[in-house]
Scaffold this motif. Structure first.
Motif, PDB file in Angstrom:
ATOM      1  N   UNK A  83      55.576  -7.727  27.143  1.00 48.58           N
ATOM      2  CA  UNK A  83      55.166  -7.067  25.894  1.00 48.58           C
ATOM      3  C   UNK A  83      54.712  -5.639  26.184  1.00 48.58           C
ATOM      4  N   UNK A  84      53.921  -5.479  27.250  1.00 46.88           N
ATOM      5  CA  UNK A  84      53.432  -4.142  27.586  1.00 46.88           C
ATOM      6  C   UNK A  84      54.594  -3.228  27.983  1.00 46.88           C
ATOM      7  N   UNK A 125      50.209   0.974  26.402  1.00 46.35           N
ATOM      8  CA  UNK A 125      51.512   1.403  26.929  1.00 46.35           C
ATOM      9  C   UNK A 125      52.099   2.595  26.184  1.00 46.35           C
ATOM     10  N   UNK A 126      51.775   2.716  24.906  1.00 46.53           N
ATOM     11  CA  UNK A 126      52.276   3.877  24.153  1.00 46.53           C
ATOM     12  C   UNK A 126      51.614   5.151  24.673  1.00 46.53           C
ATOM     13  N   UNK A 172      51.519 -14.717  32.123  1.00 47.36           N
ATOM     14  CA  UNK A 172      51.277 -13.346  32.579  1.00 47.36           C
ATOM     15  C   UNK A 172      52.510 -12.486  32.431  1.00 47.36           C
ATOM     16  N   UNK A 173      53.668 -13.057  32.723  1.00 51.70           N
ATOM     17  CA  UNK A 173      54.921 -12.301  32.583  1.00 51.70           C
ATOM     18  C   UNK A 173      55.195 -11.951  31.124  1.00 51.70           C
ATOM     19  N   UNK A 191      45.810  -7.839  31.387  1.00 51.61           N
ATOM     20  CA  UNK A 191      46.793  -8.916  31.586  1.00 51.61           C
ATOM     21  C   UNK A 191      46.126 -10.120  32.267  1.00 51.61           C
ATOM     22  N   UNK A 236      45.561 -14.385  38.545  1.00 49.33           N
ATOM     23  CA  UNK A 236      46.040 -13.298  39.398  1.00 49.33           C
ATOM     24  C   UNK A 236      44.892 -12.484  39.997  1.00 49.33           C
ATOM     25  N   UNK A 286      45.606 -13.701  30.349  1.00 51.72           N
ATOM     26  CA  UNK A 286      46.230 -14.891  30.929  1.00 51.72           C
ATOM     27  C   UNK A 286      45.178 -15.948  31.254  1.00 51.72           C
ATOM     28  N   UNK A 323      53.405   6.056  27.675  1.00 54.47           N
ATOM     29  CA  UNK A 323      54.659   6.751  27.335  1.00 54.47           C
ATOM     30  C   UNK A 323      54.373   8.214  27.014  1.00 54.47           C
ATOM     31  N   UNK A 333      56.441  -2.088  25.002  1.00 51.61           N
ATOM     32  CA  UNK A 333      55.724  -1.067  24.225  1.00 51.61           C
ATOM     33  C   UNK A 333      55.835   0.309  24.871  1.00 51.61           C
ATOM     34  N   UNK A 334      55.852   0.366  26.198  1.00 55.93           N
ATOM     35  CA  UNK A 334      56.083   1.665  26.858  1.00 55.93           C
ATOM     36  C   UNK A 334      57.453   2.196  26.426  1.00 55.93           C
ATOM     37  N   UNK A 346      59.236   1.390  23.777  1.00 57.91           N
ATOM     38  CA  UNK A 346      59.228   1.780  22.357  1.00 57.91           C
ATOM     39  C   UNK A 346      58.507   3.115  22.167  1.00 57.91           C
ATOM     40  N   UNK A 367      47.183  -4.246  25.442  1.00 56.94           N
ATOM     41  CA  UNK A 367      48.519  -4.431  26.033  1.00 56.94           C
ATOM     42  C   UNK A 367      49.617  -3.952  25.081  1.00 56.94           C
ATOM     43  N   UNK A 368      49.315  -3.935  23.789  1.00 58.74           N
ATOM     44  CA  UNK A 368      50.311  -3.472  22.825  1.00 58.74           C
ATOM     45  C   UNK A 368      50.201  -1.983  22.526  1.00 58.74           C
ATOM     46  N   UNK A 388      52.936 -11.358  28.836  1.00 65.60           N
ATOM     47  CA  UNK A 388      52.082 -10.208  28.506  1.00 65.60           C
ATOM     48  C   UNK A 388      52.649  -8.928  29.123  1.00 65.60           C
TER      49      UNK A 388
END
Lengths: 553, 196
Positions: free
Chosen positions: B28-29, A215-216, B22-23, A177, A116, A181, A219, B32-33, B35, A211-212, B25
């Protein structure tokens, strides 16, 4: 995002001659991963200069914490202090590693481009815009809350700070990402995950952890922003006289999450040492496992007071078993990573010359700083020391993040031929790295020790004991040394760019596929398809095969 | 000096399934937002209950309308699967019908959520419970918009002939992301609308 990208590059040899620079449009819209990586690296180096200047100013302020002379007030002092912490992680370390990986990882796995590429480019520009918004918003009176009463303009600036930080985080996620990938999907035939080069593997682990967890943070930022703009004020403390927003986000730069920014340091260490020693990497599988384990222990989105599930238990989140276990265990993979390194160095001692090259020095020193940081992190979670909320927290952060910076600098020196077609000055590299390491040890070490003297992590709280004043002076000296080292890095890069001299394709006798490309690598990277990969060191295999055939004939 | 690699067999070109990876990943991201917001909701609710405070005004959250969203999304799971199956069989008309129906279900979900958000009569500044209600639903809506956009773009690319049985990966990726977002609603539905 995925729908508008051109079909992904595969491991086919589709090298085309590097086109001449086609002006501004080409600069803005390039999909060559090497150019995109250089955008990240440039941003990271300049952000490093900015961060170390802030570090020196904060160190000066610490000398007389009651006076608050430099920042003219508690609020600017607090915001700059917070900007230094978030900036060092998000604006310095993350772009340095992402830039390095965007340039190197596709070549390491034998791909013609990053996955990408347009998304990767969007991430780079998004990062620059977000970082700009973030810094301008803080300079305009924003930040992460308001220590004193906020004016309406300052409230707007606080909201803008959250937007800028959010854009930075989204950009880092998008880049992660693309990198993850690339490693998962675009590896050349024969390169199983167990044969993946250590740096590429460490970036896969880092990307997965980010990535895990990031995102938190996103949020948290969204909640704080909406609350600020029209919510009940639960998460922003009504803003006035509150640093609730910072409290909500500070887990990013505290253990265990802060370790996620240093995972690539272990990959760089393993990659550089084996090549410098001129031997086959020792216990490659073990190194992969240790990096993965360290990544697991750096997942820290859960470690924030906003996720406490037992409000009646009256136990702080950092006194809970999981937090303590993560803190105690994190040092294990870091120290264990030195075992294969030591073995490689012992086997290749005949190949090591007198003074170590800058990249080897940097890789070892970066991992050493990380080890010291992790050791301070162990002390931080031992309950009788009661170091939570003390300046030891800042010490751990500085040691770990500056260790990551030193490792990134080592990576830049090591891969400079592939990044910009130049070799950086070894002498300037050694001096800059020694400055950075010495400074980081003094800065972070003094802060880690000062926590035992009950010095608060809050810059607005005066020191309790006189000895802490001496440690403040030591940490200031460290900050100055770090600043000199950062300036040395910039000077070496500028000097190499001005010299205009290109270097050979493989100046170090590399083991992995990036060294099979020309210098500077052309668009498409490989002049011919990389062969079937049979081990974690394909170029070493080819060299040994050539040597064996020579002996046979 | 460039090391020779010509003596080794050429790399065999394999389909890298880049879009699908890629999708995954991205899914998952996104999860997590979601959650991240939901865990703050759960934590704040637990604190409110421990302190014997009201979380929502009594009787304002009804199970019926949210159940319709649930049912609609259940149906959409079948239609996105239908699209994947159809494209694998090179059945383009069925692929378009299935993708179109999935997008229609997405539009229906927006309509139902708009009704719910108005029906409850909450205010953003009406307290932590009401604020977090909007945050969780708003986060879900953002990802639902992303999923519908993904389906729509896949539909458009299919119309201009980008897909066939050998290039069905983008449809599978869109379906994967759709199912991720549907899972978000199942969790949100249980936490907010069932257990309140």
């Amino acid at each position: 995002m995925t729908m508008i990208d051109s079909p992904p590059a595969t491991a086919q040899a589709t090298a085309v001659s590097s086109p001449a620079a086609a002006g501004l449009y080409d600069f803005l819209a390039t999909t060559d991963h090497k150019r995109i990586g250089r955008i990240w690296l440039t941003a990271g180096v300049f952000a490093l200069i900015g961060a170390v200047v802030l570090g020196v100013l904060l160190g000066l302020e610490r000398l007389d914490s009651g006076g608050l002379d430099i920042f003219a007030g508690e609020n600017p002092h607090f915001q700059i202090w917070a900007l230094y912490r978030f900036g060092l992680a998000l604006l310095v370390v993350a772009p340095l590693f992402i830039g390095l990986a965007t340039v190197i990882v596709p070549m390491q796995v034998g791909s013609t481009n990053i996955a990408f590429p347009r998304a990767a480019l969007a991430a780079a520009w998004g990062f620059l815009i977000g970082a700009g918004i973030l810094v301008v918003a803080v300079a305009a009176g924003g930040g992460w809350g308001a220590v004193d009463r906020a004016t309406p303009r300052e409230l707007d600036s606080i909201a803008l700070t959250l937007v800028g930080m959010g854009l930075v985080v989204v950009s880092i996620l998008l880049a992660s990402l693309c990198l993850a990938t690339t490693v998962v999907s675009l590896r050349v035939k024969g390169m199983t995950l167990l044969r993946t080069p250590l740096f590429a593997w460490s970036m896969l682990v880092t990307s997965a952890v980010w990535l895990l967890t990031l995102p938190i943070l996103l949020a948290n930022l969204a909640i704080a922003y909406v609350d600020l703009r029209g919510g009940p004020g639960t998460f922003t403390g009504g803003v006035d006289g509150s640093t609730a927003i910072f409290t909500q986000l500070e887990w990013l730069v505290e253990q265990p999450q802060v370790y996620s920014f240093a995972i690539p340091a272990l990959g760089i260490l393993g990659s550089i040492v084996a090549v410098s020693a001129g031997v086959r990497p020792s216990r490659h599988g073990l190194s992969l496992g240790l990096i993965g384990f360290f990544g697991l222990l750096s997942i820290g989105g859960w470690s924030q007071p906003f996720f406490q599930f037992d409000p009646g238990a009256n136990v702080a989140y950092d006194e809970k078993f999981v937090f303590i276990a993560f803190g105690l265990l994190a040092i294990v993979p870091v120290l264990a990573s030195f075992a294969p390194v030591a073995d490689s160095l012992a086997r290749g001692r005949d190949n090591l010359g007198g003074s170590p090259p800058a990249h080897l020095l940097g890789a070892l020193a970066g991992a050493l700083l990380l080890s010291v940081g992790a050791a301070a992190g162990v002390a931080r979670v031992i309950e009788p020391f009661r170091l939570g909320g003390r300046i030891t927290v800042s010490g751990v952060m500085n040691l770990v993040l500056l260790g990551a910076v030193v490792s990134a600098v080592a990576g830049i020196w090591f891969w400079s031929a592939k990044i910009g077609g130049r070799t950086l000055s070894p002498l300037m590299g050694r001096l800059a790295i020694l400055d950075l390491v010495g400074g980081a040890l003094l800065l972070g070490g003094a802060q880690a020790i000062s926590g035992f003297l009950e010095t608060s992590d809050d810059p607005r709280v005066p020191v309790v004991e006189d000895a802490a004043d001496i440690l403040s002076i030591v940490s200031l000296v460290g900050a100055v040394l770090v600043a000199l080292g950062a300036l040395g890095v910039l000077a070496a890069i500028v000097s190499a760019l001005r010299s205009g001299r290109t270097t050979e394709a493989d100046p170090w006798g590399g083991h992995t596929l990036e060294w099979a490309t020309a210098t500077p690598p052309p668009a498409g990277n490989f002049a011919e398809a990389p062969g079937l990969v049979m081990s974690e060191a394909p170029l070493l295999d080819a060299r040994e095969q050539t040597s064996a055939e020579g002996e046979d004939s | 000096m460039t090391m020779p690699t010509t003596g080794l067999p050429s790399a065999e070109v394999t389909r890298p399934r880049t879009v699908l990876v890629g999708t995954m990943f991205a899914s998952a991201a996104s999860m997590m937002v979601f959650f991240g917001v939901l865990l703050v909701y759960i934590t704040e609710r637990a604190q409110a209950r421990a302190l014997h405070r009201d979380w929502f005004p009594e009787g304002r959250i009804e199970l019926g309308p949210s159940g319709f969203v649930f049912a609609t999304l259940i149906l959409s799971i079948f239609t996105v699967r239908w699209a994947v199956q159809a494209i694998n069989n090179d059945d383009r008309p069925n692929t378009f019908v299935a993708l179109g129906l999935s997008g229609l279900f997405g539009a229906a979900v927006f309509n139902q959520l708009w009704f719910i958000l108005n029906d409850v009569g909450f205010a953003l500044a009406g307290g932590t419970g009401q604020f977090m209600f909007f945050m969780v639903n708003g986060t879900f809506i953002v990802f639902m918009i992303a999923a519908v956009a993904f389906i729509f773009l896949t539909f458009l690319r299919g119309l201009i002939g980008h897909f066939g049985p050998q290039k069905a990966e983008s449809v599978a990726a869109a379906a994967f992301y759709w199912n991720t977002v549907v899972t978000m609603w199942f969790i949100a539905w249980y936490v907010i609308y069932v257990t309140k």
